[in-house]
Design a protein around this motif. Structure first.
Motif: not given
Length: 631
Positions: A120-142
């Motif tokens: 019942r315990e997991h950790v999800i890791l998403l890694v995006v290269h900066h060429i496809a996203g920026d700090g502001w992109s993490l909100k719409p992504l999430a």
């Protein structure tokens, strides 16, 4: 073929020049507690991949020219591997996955890992290269991942409003908006002209309090330390910003510039910052690399008050924001500053201030806890000498509750203890200037009581017992101890202590035979080399004082020095003869042969006798001679 945006093109170029690197990886990690539907999470991520084309885009090149190759979701190669780990193993597995580089030419810029710590315990890791996203992109992504997961848990596809545009559309629109640099009416030409003037003679490299010289190539490693301002300081900072018609960012920018200036960086402190770059509301919900970097100089010349400094910062900032469309990457091309693999162009200090809250990924039916992904990439994410990032926090009533963030320094040139000291200095400066904005910047201290004590007294506690002997006696004692050791190296010439002592002794006897002794001055007109050492030591052995003439100085200055000092004679060689041709006294060759009949040196040299004479630069008037005694 769809071209890259200007920002993407710079990252692609850096990837070709530097090779695979994790320096531009953006990460989001979330601990999930509860009954996770792994299949629904996998499908949700594939839904998001389909929604945002840039996340399934590779960047190959044809004849050296990159382009955007947008893949269909099925051919993207995306997968969500599940990795079984213990809690202890997770501490190493997360950073390792975060630091894996992307192959931009063949691999999509999105990577996911699901770490199963328990049933019942997991950790999800998403890694995006900066060429496809920026700090502001993490909100719409999430937000999109959460919506898709909720739908997939119900057995359906997400029902979201289609995006009005994709990132490839933006890349084409950006070029159309900016126009061509050779069109004086284009946005690009007008804004480049502004920045050319705004950044004229900007410091090539900011003089920060480095701990060591800069290497030839930066390693991107950093030391990160926490940075925090109290709720009281935050409240007062907000008041000062309102009173002086500036933003909280501008107050912190002025305070950072002031801190670095007081630490020795001078009065012209360029600071970089990022703006969202989403100049149309159609881009608000899109994942992509939109942020732009602006360079704003903090001008502390003339010792203004902090309030006056805020006026300068506001004027500079408004001008920068009005000309923010030209991409930083294109600006670097147009301004062509000195480039180096060791430092960032145009600025080396970055400041980021956020007030929009953290990026959170909340999945229905699960308790979620965000993990610090910044800490995972400290060793690989440092692209500047100094990077300050802060986030405003507020209480339930919306009142200022403090600022939290971190200060990162380049490990190439700074130690971690220096990062902590810089964080303390910045905090101290902010608290001081918001308490008294009318204080002149030159009166704002950065040191605490202990540091002041150390600088004023500890570092100046240089008292030492000095033997009551002359330089000549010290040298002769060393020559007796190590006669065969090398004393002088000048190009291909080497002199041992015994050889140097013998040559200087012969010269000293010749000088003494010609009347040299205590209180007399002997000019030395020689280039740097072994002969200069022989001459200086020979003059000291004779008991006289030497006056070294810089042969690179103008003839008028040399003539003035000779007339003012009135040396008894000049020691020179053919290379220096022209510089002293008008000297009325005797001129002696440094290698003039001595005579066996010349007497031994007998003059007694006291501690108060002159040892050498040196002249000031004369930059504020006529040069002035300074006599330094034997003591």
């Amino acid at each position: 073929m769809t071209p890259l945006s200007f920002a993407q093109r710079r990252l692609w170029f850096l990837a070709q020049m530097e090779g695979p690197s994790a320096a531009y990886n953006l990460s989001m990690a979330l601990r999930l507690t509860g009954d996770l539907d792994r299949r629904a999470l996998d499908e949700a991520l594939r839904d998001v991949l389909g929604r945002h084309e840039v996340l399934r885009t590779t960047f190959p090149a044809v004849d050296g020219e990159p382009y955007q190759r947008i893949l269909e979701p099925a051919e993207s190669g995306f997968e969500l591997p599940v990795v079984e780990v213990s809690q202890a193993e997770l501490a190493e597995a997360l950073p390792a996955a975060t630091r894996l580089p992307f192959d931009l030419g063949a691999e999509i810029p999105l990577r996911a890992r699901l770490f199963a710590v328990g049933p019942r315990e997991h950790v999800i890791l998403l890694v995006v290269h900066h060429i496809a996203g920026d700090g502001w992109s993490l909100k719409p992504l999430a937000r999109d991942v959460a919506a898709a997961y909720a739908a997939r848990c119900e057995g359906r596809a997400p029902d979201w409003t289609p995006l009005p545009v994709q990132y490839a559309d933006y890349a084409l629109w950006q070029r159309e908006l900016l126009g061509e640099a050779d069109d004086p009416e284009s946005v690009l030409a007008r804004q480049v002209a502004y920045w050319r003037e705004a950044l004229a003679e900007v410091p090539e490299e900011l003089a920060l309090p480095f701990d060591r010289p800069r290497p030839a190539v930066a390693s991107d490693r950093g030391h990160a330390v926490p940075l925090e301002l109290s709720a009281e300081a935050h409240a007062r900072l907000t008041e000062v910003a309102r009173e002086h018609r500036v933003t909280v960012f501008m107050v912190l920018q002025a305070a950072l510039g002031l801190t670095l200036s007081r630490a020795g960086a001078g009065t012209d402190v360029p600071i970089g910052t990022v703006v969202a770059g989403r100049l149309d509301e159609a881009l608000d919900d899109l994942v992509g690399f939109f942020v732009n970097t602006l360079v704003m100089r903090v001008d502390l010349a003339g010792d203004p008050t902090f309030a006056q400094l805020l006026d300068r910062v506001r004027e500079t900032g408004l001008g920068a924001f009005e000309n923010q469309e030209v991409p930083f990457e294109r600006l670097v091309e147009e301004l062509a500053p000195a480039r180096s693999l060791a430092r960032h162009p145009l600025f080396q200090v970055m400041l980021t201030v956020r007030n929009d809250g953290p990026d959170e990924l909340r999945l229905p039916g699960l308790r979620t806890e965000g993990l610090s992904t910044r800490a995972l990439s400290d060793a690989t994410s440092m692209r500047f000498d100094l990077d300050v990032s802060m986030t405003e926090t507020f209480d339930h009533g919306g009142a200022p509750a403090g600022l939290k963030g971190r200060l990162v320094v380049a490990a190439d040139v700074f130690d971690e203890r220096t990062a902590r000291r810089l964080a303390e200095w910045l905090t101290r400066v902010v608290e001081a200037v918001v308490a008294a904005p009318d204080t002149p910047v030159g009166a704002v201290g950065i040191l605490d009581a202990g540091e002041r004590e150390r600088v004023l007294f500890g570092w100046n506690d240089t008292a030492a017992d000095v033997p009551g002997v002359s330089v000549v006696e010290l040298f002769e004692a060393q020559a007796a101890r190590t006669p065969d050791a090398v004393a002088v190296i000048a190009g291909d010439v080497e002199l041992s202590y015994a050889e140097l002592d013998a040559r200087a002794e012969r010269l000293a006897r010749s000088l003494a035979a010609r009347g040299a002794g205590p209180e007399s001055v002997i000019a030395v007109a020689l280039e740097r080399g072994a002969e200069l050492m022989v001459a200086v030591l020979g003059v000291l052995k004779a008991g006289a004082a030497y006056l070294v003439l810089d042969l690179n100085q103008p003839g008028e200055r040399l003539a003035f020095v000779l007339a003012d000092a009135r040396p008894a004679m000049v020691i020179t060689d053919p290379a220096g003869a022209d510089a002293v041709r008008g000297f009325p006294g005797p001129v002696m060759a440094v290698d003039a042969p001595g005579s066996e009949e010349e007497p031994e040196r007998t003059a007694a040299v006291r501690a108060d006798h002159p040892a050498y004479v040196v002249y000031t630069s004369g930059s504020t008037g006529r040069p002035k001679g300074v006599v330094v005694t034997q003591a």
